[in-house]
Design a protein around this motif. Structure first.
Motif, PDB file in Angstrom:
ATOM      1  N   TYR A 284       1.650 -13.460   2.621  1.00 53.31           N
ATOM      2  CA  TYR A 284       2.931 -14.131   2.393  1.00 53.31           C
ATOM      3  C   TYR A 284       3.388 -14.864   3.653  1.00 53.31           C
ATOM      4  O   TYR A 284       3.901 -15.982   3.602  1.00 53.31           O
ATOM      5  CB  TYR A 284       3.993 -13.118   1.965  1.00 53.31           C
ATOM      6  N   ARG A 285       3.185 -14.214   4.795  1.00 51.42           N
ATOM      7  CA  ARG A 285       3.595 -14.817   6.068  1.00 51.42           C
ATOM      8  C   ARG A 285       2.784 -16.078   6.351  1.00 51.42           C
ATOM      9  O   ARG A 285       3.327 -17.113   6.771  1.00 51.42           O
ATOM     10  CB  ARG A 285       3.405 -13.807   7.204  1.00 51.42           C
ATOM     11  N   LYS A 286       1.482 -15.998   6.087  1.00 52.22           N
ATOM     12  CA  LYS A 286       0.607 -17.150   6.356  1.00 52.22           C
ATOM     13  C   LYS A 286       0.909 -18.313   5.435  1.00 52.22           C
ATOM     14  O   LYS A 286       0.898 -19.476   5.852  1.00 52.22           O
ATOM     15  CB  LYS A 286      -0.863 -16.730   6.198  1.00 52.22           C
ATOM     16  N   ASN A 287       1.160 -18.022   4.161  1.00 51.40           N
ATOM     17  CA  ASN A 287       1.366 -19.101   3.199  1.00 51.40           C
ATOM     18  C   ASN A 287       2.780 -19.676   3.256  1.00 51.40           C
ATOM     19  O   ASN A 287       3.017 -20.823   2.907  1.00 51.40           O
ATOM     20  CB  ASN A 287       1.073 -18.607   1.781  1.00 51.40           C
ATOM     21  N   GLY A 288       3.727 -18.857   3.701  1.00 52.51           N
ATOM     22  CA  GLY A 288       5.119 -19.307   3.750  1.00 52.51           C
ATOM     23  C   GLY A 288       5.806 -19.096   2.423  1.00 52.51           C
ATOM     24  O   GLY A 288       6.614 -18.186   2.262  1.00 52.51           O
ATOM     25  N   LYS A 289       5.470 -19.871   1.432  1.00 55.81           N
ATOM     26  CA  LYS A 289       6.062 -19.724   0.106  1.00 55.81           C
ATOM     27  C   LYS A 289       5.317 -18.637  -0.669  1.00 55.81           C
ATOM     28  O   LYS A 289       4.092 -18.523  -0.584  1.00 55.81           O
ATOM     29  CB  LYS A 289       5.970 -21.057  -0.649  1.00 55.81           C
ATOM     30  N   HIS A 290       6.070 -17.831  -1.432  1.00 52.66           N
ATOM     31  CA  HIS A 290       5.416 -16.784  -2.221  1.00 52.66           C
ATOM     32  C   HIS A 290       6.277 -16.423  -3.425  1.00 52.66           C
ATOM     33  O   HIS A 290       7.485 -16.669  -3.461  1.00 52.66           O
ATOM     34  CB  HIS A 290       5.156 -15.542  -1.365  1.00 52.66           C
ATOM     35  N   ALA A 291       5.629 -15.827  -4.427  1.00 48.43           N
ATOM     36  CA  ALA A 291       6.337 -15.345  -5.612  1.00 48.43           C
ATOM     37  C   ALA A 291       7.095 -14.068  -5.243  1.00 48.43           C
ATOM     38  O   ALA A 291       6.831 -13.440  -4.210  1.00 48.43           O
ATOM     39  CB  ALA A 291       5.350 -15.064  -6.736  1.00 48.43           C
ATOM     40  N   ASP A 292       8.039 -13.696  -6.074  1.00 48.01           N
ATOM     41  CA  ASP A 292       8.865 -12.522  -5.806  1.00 48.01           C
ATOM     42  C   ASP A 292       8.736 -11.489  -6.924  1.00 48.01           C
ATOM     43  O   ASP A 292       8.305 -11.801  -8.035  1.00 48.01           O
ATOM     44  CB  ASP A 292      10.335 -12.937  -5.681  1.00 48.01           C
ATOM     45  N   PRO A 293       9.122 -10.232  -6.642  1.00 49.68           N
ATOM     46  CA  PRO A 293       9.176  -9.228  -7.701  1.00 49.68           C
ATOM     47  C   PRO A 293      10.136  -9.672  -8.795  1.00 49.68           C
ATOM     48  O   PRO A 293      11.096 -10.407  -8.506  1.00 49.68           O
ATOM     49  CB  PRO A 293       9.700  -7.983  -6.971  1.00 49.68           C
ATOM     50  N   PRO A 294       9.917  -9.306 -10.032  1.00 48.57           N
ATOM     51  CA  PRO A 294       8.928  -8.328 -10.484  1.00 48.57           C
ATOM     52  C   PRO A 294       7.552  -8.878 -10.791  1.00 48.57           C
ATOM     53  O   PRO A 294       6.634  -8.108 -11.078  1.00 48.57           O
ATOM     54  CB  PRO A 294       9.574  -7.809 -11.773  1.00 48.57           C
ATOM     55  N   VAL A 295       7.366 -10.225 -10.760  1.00 48.09           N
ATOM     56  CA  VAL A 295       6.104 -10.798 -11.245  1.00 48.09           C
ATOM     57  C   VAL A 295       5.040 -10.938 -10.167  1.00 48.09           C
ATOM     58  O   VAL A 295       3.858 -11.098 -10.472  1.00 48.09           O
ATOM     59  CB  VAL A 295       6.357 -12.173 -11.904  1.00 48.09           C
ATOM     60  N   SER A 296       5.408 -10.885  -8.893  1.00 48.17           N
ATOM     61  CA  SER A 296       4.454 -11.070  -7.803  1.00 48.17           C
ATOM     62  C   SER A 296       3.555  -9.849  -7.652  1.00 48.17           C
ATOM     63  O   SER A 296       3.791  -8.793  -8.251  1.00 48.17           O
ATOM     64  CB  SER A 296       5.209 -11.304  -6.494  1.00 48.17           C
ATOM     65  N   LEU A 297       2.532  -9.980  -6.798  1.00 43.37           N
ATOM     66  CA  LEU A 297       1.669  -8.828  -6.538  1.00 43.37           C
ATOM     67  C   LEU A 297       2.436  -7.715  -5.829  1.00 43.37           C
ATOM     68  O   LEU A 297       2.219  -6.532  -6.089  1.00 43.37           O
ATOM     69  CB  LEU A 297       0.454  -9.255  -5.702  1.00 43.37           C
TER      70      LEU A 297
END
Length: 520
Positions: A284-297
């Motif tokens: 997540y830190r490397k990519n910057g943008k990331h999905a969030d709970p509840p659907v993310s890993l």
């Protein structure tokens, strides 16, 4: 750590590490603690007569047993690289471990804490036995990100009943504990110290199973080595991992699953959930943008934590009766209901998508989560009105990632017995699969009788004209069963039954307690 002193001799730490889950060398605090300053370390796995028994005592399926044995073989190889090896013994832990501890003069017992009722009780028995022998016990909670007792203390012993409440609880706890290092080496076990008591990892045949043909063997091999390889492989595409949203994956991608398929490795502890957590955070830190709970890993890891905590906190979590968070639904326990259950379990419902999924379950020991949702809804509130407990037993037997807390929670969810109450939202056994796979490739693979059925009838073969059925070599009612029920009729009737059960539960529930007004 205090070691027991033998009369006239120096302090000597003699450790026994009891593997249950946590079948790994990496991030294994019980193994690390047992090895530190120890003169002797005995890594032991006890093969319970029913092999990793379910709460109901049901013998597990061959694929799940094979995955366990492969994980033990891999653990043995990892221990050999450290100078030791795995000792496998047969029997109930409470019967075979105390005599072994006395024979080896063990003064330190290490094992991973387990929240499941069966294994929690076994752990308590063994801790008491060890203390009676004068041994120290180290039982870290490392199968989950957080110690459930710590979480219960944080929420003042009032366990959260929703995922949102759980996320608020986790926010108070901060990051999970750091990953523990692996021991650099272990004391070599003398060849004659155990004599005939030592045995290697058995085969499927040794345990009473017939060897699995290739067509019925899970494509996911067990073990820590495979778990770490799969983890690295999945994380090669950092962007995909960071933006991953589980609902956007497909239940019909059977050749190359669109999810990580790390769940079996987390279930058996071949992969540390903490290693997974910190690797996710780094992605997540490397990519910057990331999905969030509840659907993310990360959200999936938190679902796992939430359901583990529920299984730990609420009594009778694996049952309907006596379960404080489970709706009491009058499921069909008649002979007719049992026949429907058999049709569902044996992939003979007459609904191709449902039967394909149940065949995949039996052949591979794994199903995409949306396929699990569809077959669970179909068995319970959707069509057949069979208790979720019966479906849970089948999953518990066949899934290589069958996990007591998650399995119970998800079955309660899909049957609208707990967590989720929108019973009017129902999976269609026809339209749901077709949305992902219009041509029916998934069905053709797992239901060979329908392999030549035209795509316009592949999800509803009973609607095909007789001439089409003959051309496809599949006469419905002869070569493939007629539907066990009419979904349009059954689902509507079941919604009415659910509404009545909810109304009855509401009328019988005690009124909510009024909060006392604060004095001005």
């Amino acid at each position: 750590m205090v070691a027991v002193k033998k009369e006239g001799g120096p302090l000597r730490k003699r450790s026994l590490v009891w593997f249950r889950k946590g079948l790994r060398v990496h991030d294994n605090p019980a193994l690390l603690e047992a090895s530190q300053s120890a003169a002797e370390v005995y890594p032991v796995f006890v093969l319970d007569p029913s092999i990793d028994p379910t709460e109901d005592g049901v013998k597990i399926g061959a694929n799940r047993a094979q995955f366990l044995l492969e994980s033990l073989e891999d653990l043995d190889q990892s221990l050999k690289k450290l100078g030791s090896h795995l000792i496998c013994i047969r029997g109930r832990p409470e019967d075979v471990l105390p005599p072994l501890m006395r024979e080896l003069d063990i003064n330190h017992l290490g094992f991973e804490f387990d929240t499941e009722p069966y294994w929690k009780a076994q752990g308590e028995k063994m801790a008491k036995e060890a203390e009676n022998l004068g041994a120290r016990v180290h039982c870290p909670a490392t199968h989950t990100l957080y110690d459930p007792e710590h979480l219960m203390a944080k929420c003042m012993m009032d366990a959260p009943k929703s995922y949102g409440q759980f996320l608020k609880l986790v926010a108070k706890c901060g990051s999970p504990p750091a990953v523990a290092s692996a021991p650099e080496s272990l004391p070599q076990i003398s060849k004659d110290v155990l004599g005939r008591k030592h045995s290697g990892v058995p085969t499927l045949r040794d345990l009473g199973y017939e060897p699995l043909p290739a067509s019925e063997r899970t494509p996911f091999p067990g073990g820590e080595t495979e778990a770490l390889r799969r983890l690295e492989d999945q994380f090669r595409d950092t962007r995909r991992i960071a933006l991953f949203e589980k609902p956007k994956t497909s239940p019909t991608d059977f050749e190359t699953p669109s999810t990580t398929v790390l769940s079996p490795y987390l279930k058996f502890g071949c992969l540390s959930s903490r290693v997974f957590y910190f690797k996710l955070k780094e992605a997540y830190r490397k990519n910057g943008k990331h999905a969030d709970p509840p659907v993310s890993l990360l959200g999936q890891l938190y679902w796992r934590e939430f359901f583990y905590l529920c299984g730990y906190a609420f009594p009778n979590f694996g049952k309907m009766e006596g379960n404080p968070i489970c709706r009491q639904i009058p499921w069909d326990h008649s002979e007719g209901g049992k026949e429907k259950l058999r049709a569902w379990e044996s992939a003979q419902t007459g609904y191709p998508f449902i039967d394909a999924a149940m065949t995949q379950l039996r052949q591979q020991g794994w199903l995409h989560h949306l396929a699990r949702h569809a077959v669970a809804c179909f068995l319970t509130r959707g069509d057949l009105w069979v208790s979720w407990e019966e479906g849970r037993k089948v999953f518990d037997k066949l899934l290589i990632d069958a996990d007591w807390s998650l399995n119970n929670a998800n079955w309660m969810w899909l049957s609208c017995s707990s967590f989720f109450y929108q019973y009017f939202r129902c999976y269609s056994p026809v339209a749901f699969g077709r949305k992902y796979d219009p041509s029916g490739k998934y069905i053709r693979n797992f239901v060979p009788a329908l392999r030549k059925m035209p795509k316009q009838y592949i999800y509803e073969p009973w609607k095909a004209p007789l001439s089409v059925q003959e051309a496809a070599g599949c006469i419905v009612g002869v070569d493939y069963p007629m539907p066990v029920c009419d979904h349009a009729v059954a689902s509507k009737e079941n919604m009415s039954k659910m509404a009545a059960a909810y109304k009855k539960a509401k009328s019988e529930s005690p009124p909510p307690k009024k909060k006392a007004k604060k004095a001005k």
